[in-house]
Design a protein around this motif. Sequence first.
Motif, short mmCIF file in Angstrom:
data_model
loop_
_atom_site.label_atom_id
_atom_site.label_comp_id
_atom_site.label_asym_id
_atom_site.label_seq_id
_atom_site.Cartn_x
_atom_site.Cartn_y
_atom_site.Cartn_z
N UNK A 104 84.97 -2.64 -2.53
CA UNK A 104 83.58 -2.72 -2.13
C UNK A 104 82.98 -4.10 -2.39
N UNK A 105 83.40 -4.76 -3.45
CA UNK A 105 82.86 -6.11 -3.69
C UNK A 105 83.24 -7.05 -2.56
N UNK A 106 84.45 -6.90 -2.07
CA UNK A 106 84.87 -7.70 -0.91
C UNK A 106 84.10 -7.29 0.33
N UNK A 107 84.00 -5.99 0.55
CA UNK A 107 83.34 -5.48 1.76
C UNK A 107 81.85 -5.83 1.79
N UNK A 108 81.21 -5.81 0.63
CA UNK A 108 79.78 -6.12 0.58
C UNK A 108 79.54 -7.59 0.92
N UNK A 109 80.44 -8.46 0.51
CA UNK A 109 80.32 -9.88 0.87
C UNK A 109 80.53 -10.07 2.38
N UNK A 110 81.47 -9.32 2.94
CA UNK A 110 81.68 -9.38 4.39
C UNK A 110 80.44 -8.88 5.12
N UNK A 111 79.84 -7.83 4.60
CA UNK A 111 78.59 -7.30 5.17
C UNK A 111 77.52 -8.38 5.21
N UNK A 112 77.38 -9.13 4.12
CA UNK A 112 76.37 -10.19 4.07
C UNK A 112 76.66 -11.27 5.11
N UNK A 113 77.92 -11.68 5.22
CA UNK A 113 78.27 -12.72 6.20
C UNK A 113 78.00 -12.22 7.62
N UNK A 114 78.34 -10.95 7.86
CA UNK A 114 78.12 -10.38 9.20
C UNK A 114 76.64 -10.32 9.53
N UNK A 115 75.82 -9.98 8.56
CA UNK A 115 74.37 -9.95 8.78
C UNK A 115 73.87 -11.33 9.20
N UNK A 116 74.31 -12.35 8.50
CA UNK A 116 73.85 -13.70 8.82
C UNK A 116 74.36 -14.14 10.18
N UNK A 117 75.60 -13.79 10.51
CA UNK A 117 76.15 -14.16 11.81
C UNK A 117 75.41 -13.47 12.95
N UNK A 118 74.85 -12.31 12.67
CA UNK A 118 74.08 -11.58 13.67
C UNK A 118 72.63 -12.07 13.76
N UNK A 119 72.28 -13.04 12.95
CA UNK A 119 70.94 -13.62 13.02
C UNK A 119 69.91 -12.94 12.15
N UNK A 120 70.34 -12.10 11.22
CA UNK A 120 69.40 -11.49 10.28
C UNK A 120 68.87 -12.58 9.35
N UNK A 122 67.58 -14.92 6.31
CA UNK A 122 68.24 -15.15 5.02
C UNK A 122 67.77 -14.16 3.96
N UNK A 123 66.44 -14.04 3.77
CA UNK A 123 65.92 -13.17 2.72
C UNK A 123 66.26 -11.71 2.98
#
Length: 253
Positions: A104-120, A122-123
């Motif tokens: 999950x620690x790995x997956x949660x970091x991937x989730x964050x990167x995916x959010x940013x790549x989708x234009x979500x 920063x905050x």
Amino acid sequence: MPFLREDGAPLDELPLAQRPADGYRFALRAPVVYVDDPSGRRYRAPAAGEGPPPVGITDLASVPTPLWGLIASYGRQSAPAVLHDAQSIAAAALDDDAAALAQRREDDDVFHRALREQGVPVLRARLMWAWVSADRERTYAGWRGWLLLAQVALGVVAVVAAIVLAVVAHPAWLLLAVVPAVAALAWGGLARLVIALTYPLALLGPVLLVQLLAVGVFRVVEAIVELVAGGDVRSVVRPTVLPPDAGDLTGRS
């Protein structure tokens, strides 16, 4: 485009079915693939039916309904949320807290990167990452997870106290707001999580309280009107769920 269909084409839509038709969960009708740029790893969210439930089932972004006015449960974050739900289901199936925590620690970091790549923004992306990460630590890290959350709570109190005392007493009290950041260093790699939870909760807490208060007042008024009209008061609690005696979604009553 990091999100793809199974055949490698860009993901131009999320094929979801609301299940049940009056519920808040969705079934993924076709797999979704994500390629993580830093690692080059390919992640896959399976469709419903590829395994026993809850495989292929998602509630999109797990935002409590009273807070939908601040962070929506769907939008640019939908594809990352679907992927994260799939990864979380897979981690929970490991039946080993240590392995699930590492995954999950790995997956949660991937989730964050995916959010940013989708234009979500920063905050918003950081808050969503911090929320799922806190839940991960609480679920799989045992007493250390609860200790982390307790430190966050104390840190929030310290930051709020620093601001109040700086206003009513002396500006030097603002130095107290630095203490939670210094204390977070004791968590090593989790320090960024402690900080990402502590300061936003302290600074945005009043906004959250106003939002919850506004929703609460509306729900009370809604319940009173429903009671006077002879309806089902329970229907105002979860607006996504259709009461048993209501008409179906085709408009019949």
